[in-house]
Design a protein around this motif. Structure first.
Motif, mmCIF file in Angstrom:
data_model
loop_
_atom_site.group_PDB
_atom_site.id
_atom_site.type_symbol
_atom_site.label_atom_id
_atom_site.label_comp_id
_atom_site.label_asym_id
_atom_site.label_seq_id
_atom_site.Cartn_x
_atom_site.Cartn_y
_atom_site.Cartn_z
ATOM 1 N N LEU A 109 48.397 -25.490 74.468
ATOM 2 C CA LEU A 109 47.441 -24.398 74.595
ATOM 3 C C LEU A 109 48.015 -23.323 75.511
ATOM 4 N N LEU A 110 47.941 -22.076 75.096
ATOM 5 C CA LEU A 110 48.453 -20.977 75.906
ATOM 6 C C LEU A 110 47.448 -20.631 77.020
ATOM 7 N N PRO A 111 47.916 -20.083 78.135
ATOM 8 C CA PRO A 111 47.026 -19.757 79.251
ATOM 9 C C PRO A 111 45.933 -18.760 78.832
ATOM 10 N N GLN A 160 38.713 -9.462 74.822
ATOM 11 C CA GLN A 160 39.863 -9.218 73.974
ATOM 12 C C GLN A 160 40.392 -10.534 73.410
ATOM 13 N N SER A 161 40.679 -10.544 72.115
ATOM 14 C CA SER A 161 41.199 -11.750 71.471
ATOM 15 C C SER A 161 42.607 -12.057 71.980
ATOM 16 N N LYS A 162 42.842 -13.357 72.221
ATOM 17 C CA LYS A 162 44.156 -13.781 72.701
ATOM 18 C C LYS A 162 44.595 -15.016 71.933
ATOM 19 N N ARG A 163 45.906 -15.182 71.866
ATOM 20 C CA ARG A 163 46.456 -16.325 71.146
ATOM 21 C C ARG A 163 46.096 -17.611 71.892
ATOM 22 N N LEU A 164 45.542 -18.565 71.156
ATOM 23 C CA LEU A 164 45.078 -19.820 71.750
ATOM 24 C C LEU A 164 46.153 -20.899 71.739
ATOM 25 N N ALA A 197 50.241 -23.799 64.039
ATOM 26 C CA ALA A 197 48.991 -23.026 63.989
ATOM 27 C C ALA A 197 49.170 -21.723 64.753
ATOM 28 N N ASP A 198 48.633 -20.661 64.200
ATOM 29 C CA ASP A 198 48.742 -19.354 64.838
ATOM 30 C C ASP A 198 47.410 -18.635 64.672
ATOM 31 N N GLY A 199 46.805 -18.275 65.784
ATOM 32 C CA GLY A 199 45.519 -17.602 65.702
ATOM 33 C C GLY A 199 45.102 -17.059 67.042
ATOM 34 N N LYS A 200 44.036 -16.283 67.031
ATOM 35 C CA LYS A 200 43.515 -15.701 68.262
ATOM 36 C C LYS A 200 42.029 -16.022 68.409
ATOM 37 N N VAL A 201 41.597 -16.071 69.668
ATOM 38 C CA VAL A 201 40.204 -16.398 69.966
ATOM 39 C C VAL A 201 39.667 -15.393 70.978
ATOM 40 N N SER A 202 38.416 -15.015 70.786
ATOM 41 C CA SER A 202 37.719 -14.159 71.743
ATOM 42 C C SER A 202 36.575 -14.947 72.372
ATOM 43 N N VAL A 203 36.480 -14.902 73.692
ATOM 44 C CA VAL A 203 35.398 -15.562 74.426
ATOM 45 C C VAL A 203 34.436 -14.497 74.931
ATOM 46 N N ASN A 204 33.185 -14.613 74.554
ATOM 47 C CA ASN A 204 32.156 -13.660 74.980
ATOM 48 C C ASN A 204 32.561 -12.215 74.677
ATOM 49 N N ASN A 205 33.149 -12.019 73.505
ATOM 50 C CA ASN A 205 33.525 -10.697 73.006
ATOM 51 C C ASN A 205 34.637 -10.031 73.823
#
Length: 441
Positions: free
Chosen positions: A432-434, A407-411, A397-405
């Motif tokens: 899970l990445l830091p 910067q998106s980071k790889r999860l 799986a490869d993707g990015k997530v943004s928390v509360n808008n």
């Protein structure tokens, strides 16, 4: 001393009225899920649901089964309200509601979990001893009193809920109004209040009223001199939540809890004018009191431990979600992101890029792109699907997530084969990445 306090008999007006209100509310919750389309969107349209891990066998009934399921729950709600075969009705509703809670988490809500706990508590309380069909058919169970612990078990549970909800808000994104701003932005099109909620002063009020109300409401309701004003504050707070956040019966259930804080005479004079007011001061200690006290102690230790567990798990709970559920972490963050799944056949090395929309509903899409446990479950589902064809695979799986808008980071570590990853039920998932949500913190 403790026994005398717990088993002192007190007037049961609050419990009787609460049973009636509670039964009505769980009836409305059940039928409301049918008529608002919640069942269709959450349990009927998806090909499968993401259950709590370990409950994959617990899937929705096929066809129109879940509509009948919720209709039956509604009947049990009416039986609770009327006090007809009360114990059977409340236990049955509790089991059925818990099953729906465990069979899907796309629509996870802390209030759904709270309803399980309140149902379980109500199942052990003598709530059908007055103004009920049970008491009319069996006069020997009729009573105008109850042990004092019946009142305090509800109050302590509420204190735990509200206190942890307040403490959880002491983090940067809540205190700098980021969360309030994003929550209100999605309500900008509401008539009358939508525009008002976009102002900074509104975000400040929501931020600090949220912290203050949750922290202080239980103590203020317990103090006689502040009780009335605290109740008025509760009406405003919960009606605001009902209008703005549209969270079903729960604001009204929260208002119903206030019954346990007012004097029995007040409750009786408003709701049960024909009921005799219990003025005795008996202490009735049952033979099973040691078992009852021990179970109560264990229960509340667990209730305090669950919201604290994320402190003992690596990384930030906002990022990993580990220790988030059943912890009263309400409306603390918004997440957005994307994810791509890649399937590699072990024998042929053939690569398949997964089209998520072929598997999940629109409602499920946001969950599977941002929640680590759901990402892992989807990988396991792919593994099972290919295994049924006799093909062994690896899933990446490869993707990015943004928390509360932010910067998106790889999860997820995109080099880890999630098909072979074992789920750590009580700790951190090493794939899970830091997060590094707050650099320099």
């Amino acid at each position: 001393m403790l026994n005398k306090w717990l088993f002192k008999q007190v007037d049961n007006s609050a419990l009787i009225v609460f049973r009636i209100m509670f039964g009505l509310l769980i009836f409305l919750e059940s039928v409301g899920a049918i008529f608002t389309g919640w069942i269709r969107r959450t349990l009927v349209e998806p090909d499968f649901t993401f259950t709590f891990i370990g409950f994959e066998w617990l899937q929705p009934l096929p066809g129109d089964g879940m509509y009948f399921y919720y209709a039956i729950m509604g009947v049990f709600g009416l039986m609770v309200m009327l006090g007809y075969k009360y114990r059977l009705a409340i236990i049955s509703f509790t089991i059925m509601w818990t099953a729906t809670y465990l069979m899907q988490k796309t629509s996870y809500n802390n209030h759904y979990y709270l309803l399980i706990l309140i149902c379980a508590i109500m199942a052990v309380l003598p709530a059908n001893r007055y103004h009920s069909i049970d008491a009319k058919q069996n006069p020997e169970i009729k009573s105008i009193s109850m042990p004092n612990w019946c009142r305090w078990i509800v109050i302590i549970q509420l204190w735990i809920v509200y206190t942890f909800a307040s403490v959880a808000k002491f983090y940067p994104d809540w205190l700098d109004h980021t969360v309030a701003q994003r929550l209100m932005l999605s309500r900008a099109n509401y008539p009358i209040v939508g525009e008002l909620l976009q102002h900074e002063w509104a975000h400040i009020c929501i931020t600090y009223m949220g912290i203050g109300f949750d922290m202080l409401i239980i103590p203020l309701l317990l103090i006689k001199h502040t009780r009335k004003w605290a109740f008025f504050a509760s009406i405003f707070f919960h009606l605001f939540n009902s209008i703005v956040f549209q969270i079903g019966i729960f604001p009204y259930l929260s208002l119903a809890f206030a019954l346990f804080f007012f004097e029995p005479k007040t409750v009786r004079n408003i709701f049960l004018k024909k009921k005799e007011l219990y003025l005795g001061n008996e202490i009735i200690i049952k033979n099973y009191k040691n078992i009852l006290v021990s179970l109560g102690l264990i229960y509340f230790i667990i209730q305090i431990a669950l919201p604290l567990r994320h402190h003992f798990i690596k990384d930030d709970v906002l990022w990993t979600e580990e220790g988030h559920r059943m912890s009263w972490r309400m409306m603390l963050r918004s997440k957005s992101g994307y994810i791509n799944f890649r399937v590699v056949e072990e024998e042929t090395k053939k690569v398949h890029n997964v089209n998520l929309s072929d598997y999940v509903s629109t409602k499920q899409m946001r969950t599977v792109t941002t929640k680590p446990d759901v990402i892992w479950q989807f990988a396991q589902r792919l593994k099972k699907e290919y295994a049924e064809k006799g093909i062994k695979i690896a899933v990446y799986a490869d993707g990015k997530v943004s928390v509360n808008n932010r910067q998106s980071k790889r999860l997820v570590d995109n080099k880890v084969n999630l098909a072979n990853a074992k789920w750590n039920y009580f700790g951190h998932q090493e794939w899970l990445l830091p997060s590094d949500l707050y650099p320099g913190k």
